[in-house]
Design an enzyme around this catalytic site. Structure first.
Site, PDB file in Angstrom:
ATOM      1  N   LYS A 115      82.145 -68.481 -63.609  1.00  0.00           N
ATOM      2  CA  LYS A 115      82.302 -66.982 -63.217  1.00  0.00           C
ATOM      3  C   LYS A 115      81.923 -67.108 -61.764  1.00  0.00           C
ATOM      4  O   LYS A 115      82.518 -65.931 -61.076  1.00  0.00           O
ATOM      5  CB  LYS A 115      81.083 -66.182 -63.941  1.00  0.00           C
ATOM      6  CG  LYS A 115      81.213 -65.856 -65.405  1.00  0.00           C
ATOM      7  CD  LYS A 115      80.143 -64.894 -66.127  1.00  0.00           C
ATOM      8  CE  LYS A 115      80.730 -64.656 -67.401  1.00  0.00           C
ATOM      9  NZ  LYS A 115      79.608 -63.740 -68.046  1.00  0.00           N
ATOM     10  N   LYS A 197      91.704 -69.597 -75.926  1.00  0.00           N
ATOM     11  CA  LYS A 197      91.146 -68.522 -76.718  1.00  0.00           C
ATOM     12  C   LYS A 197      91.558 -67.039 -76.607  1.00  0.00           C
ATOM     13  O   LYS A 197      91.887 -66.637 -75.320  1.00  0.00           O
ATOM     14  CB  LYS A 197      89.484 -68.565 -76.148  1.00  0.00           C
ATOM     15  CG  LYS A 197      88.793 -68.104 -77.220  1.00  0.00           C
ATOM     16  CD  LYS A 197      87.190 -68.364 -76.838  1.00  0.00           C
ATOM     17  CE  LYS A 197      86.544 -66.881 -76.862  1.00  0.00           C
ATOM     18  NZ  LYS A 197      85.146 -67.131 -76.652  1.00  0.00           N
ATOM     19  N   LYS A 200      89.081 -60.984 -74.385  1.00  0.00           N
ATOM     20  CA  LYS A 200      89.126 -59.591 -74.166  1.00  0.00           C
ATOM     21  C   LYS A 200      89.800 -59.591 -72.599  1.00  0.00           C
ATOM     22  O   LYS A 200      90.175 -58.404 -72.257  1.00  0.00           O
ATOM     23  CB  LYS A 200      87.558 -59.157 -73.829  1.00  0.00           C
ATOM     24  CG  LYS A 200      86.788 -59.013 -75.101  1.00  0.00           C
ATOM     25  CD  LYS A 200      85.356 -58.399 -74.978  1.00  0.00           C
ATOM     26  CE  LYS A 200      84.262 -59.373 -74.704  1.00  0.00           C
ATOM     27  NZ  LYS A 200      83.103 -59.104 -74.965  1.00  0.00           N
TER      28      LYS A 200
END
Ligand code: TRP
Length: 334
Positions: A115, A197, A200
């Site tokens: 992140k 994956k 979102k």
């Protein structure tokens, strides 16, 4: 142990639109095991602000997520469904646990590194101590089990280490939690890139099926899913696109991969994709209908939010007061 049941805690972030992957990989499991535990399902809005958010948008998404928990089948009278920010114990325990967590431990967290690389202009200390807030979430409720995805295992391990460290210093204060990895377990991958994956935050909206997609969109995305040139419906690593579609189909219908291979033996991808689309619709349609009903019932949702925040506050304060005493904070005069 409450009412002879073990305690379960889990949470999700209200960032981005929830995908079919979030539902099949997490929410669906929550629903299937919730009766066996005293449960706390949190909307972790405090975690969300470690990345810049639009405030109005965050508020809206948090409410949507909370209603999705309910629409998916978690009864808010039986499951404590609440906003993290409504229960001040999360922040209070985080501070204390910060003082029992080492910089070196947090430096090793792979999610922090990812992140931080992605948001290089905003590497705030909340992002760094994100895992401590997560540990506080879990330890505050003395959770025995924590359903999490593989990507959160490192954070759960850290939670266990913090709990054990604290217990070694102060006696048995915290329950040391165990991870609960759902048995369906299948990780749902992107429809456009089955090596990745379903997420979102995917830039390509065709890669993810969102829980709020309308039914035509669901069918269209399934039809467009990336497959291969083998032309047969087989469950193997060499055909990751097909394998992912089989996983989706199995999760939605309860069938086993071998059964699906037989069902579509000699039939083309077109037919198979259509069946996958219909299976997804059969799950999402009732969920969306329930969600629409709940959206009409503001009074009920508001009451649940209030009552569950009170319930969570009550349980969390038991742990918090004990911890405050252990570390040497002065007693409260009543
Ligand atoms: N960090 C988790 C995630 O992104 C969400 C989360 C926060 C959580 N607190 C938690 C999950 C406590 C389980 C238990 O998926």
């Amino acid at each position: 142990m409450l009412d002879g049941k073990k305690t379960l805690f889990s949470g999700m972030q209200a960032t981005g639109n929830l995908t079919l992957g979030n539902y099949l990989g997490a929410l669906k499991n929550w629903v299937s095991i919730s009766d066996n535990y005293q449960t706390f399902y949190c909307v972790v809005d405090m975690h969300s602000i470690t990345i810049r958010q639009d405030p109005a948008e965050l508020r809206k998404r948090a409410r949507t997520l909370l209603m999705l928990y309910i629409a998916a089948g978690l009864d808010p009278e039986k499951n404590c469904i609440y906003y993290q920010s409504h229960v001040s114990g999360h922040a209070e325990l985080t501070w204390i646990l910060n003082c029992f967590t080492y910089m070196g431990e947090l430096n090793r967290m792979t999610q922090f590194k990812d992140k931080a690389a992605k948001h290089a202009d905003n590497i705030n200390s909340g992002l760094f101590t994100y895992p401590v807030l997560m540990a506080a979430d879990i330890l505050l409720f003395q959770a025995d089990v924590v359903p999490v995805g593989i990507d959160q295992m490192q954070h759960l391990e850290l939670t266990r280490d913090i709990a054990i460290r604290f217990n070694n210093l102060f006696g048995d204060v915290f329950t040391v939690p165990e991870a609960y990895i759902g048995k369906t377990g299948a990780k749902i991958m992107s429809l456009q890139n089955p090596e990745k994956k379903m997420s979102k935050s995917d830039e390509n909206p065709n890669g993810s099926i969102y829980l709020m997609d309308d039914m035509d969109t669901v069918i269209r995305k399934c039809k467009r899913a990336v497959t291969d040139s083998e032309g047969c419906v087989r469950y193997c690593d060499g055909q990751p696109g097909v394998k992912n579609l089989i996983d989706i189909y199995c999760s939605c219908t309860g069938k086993a991969p071998a059964e699906v291979e037989r069902e579509f033996d000699g039939r083309g991808y077109g037919e198979f994709k259509m069946a996958v689309g219909e299976a997804v619709v059969s799950i999402l349609k009732p969920l969306q209908e329930r969600f629409a009903e709940l959206s009409q019932d503001k009074v009920y949702i508001d009451r649940m939010i209030k009552e569950n925040a009170e319930k969570a506050t009550y349980f969390s304060n038991k742990t918090l007061r004990k911890v405050q005493k252990k570390v040497g904070f002065p007693e409260r005069i009543r």
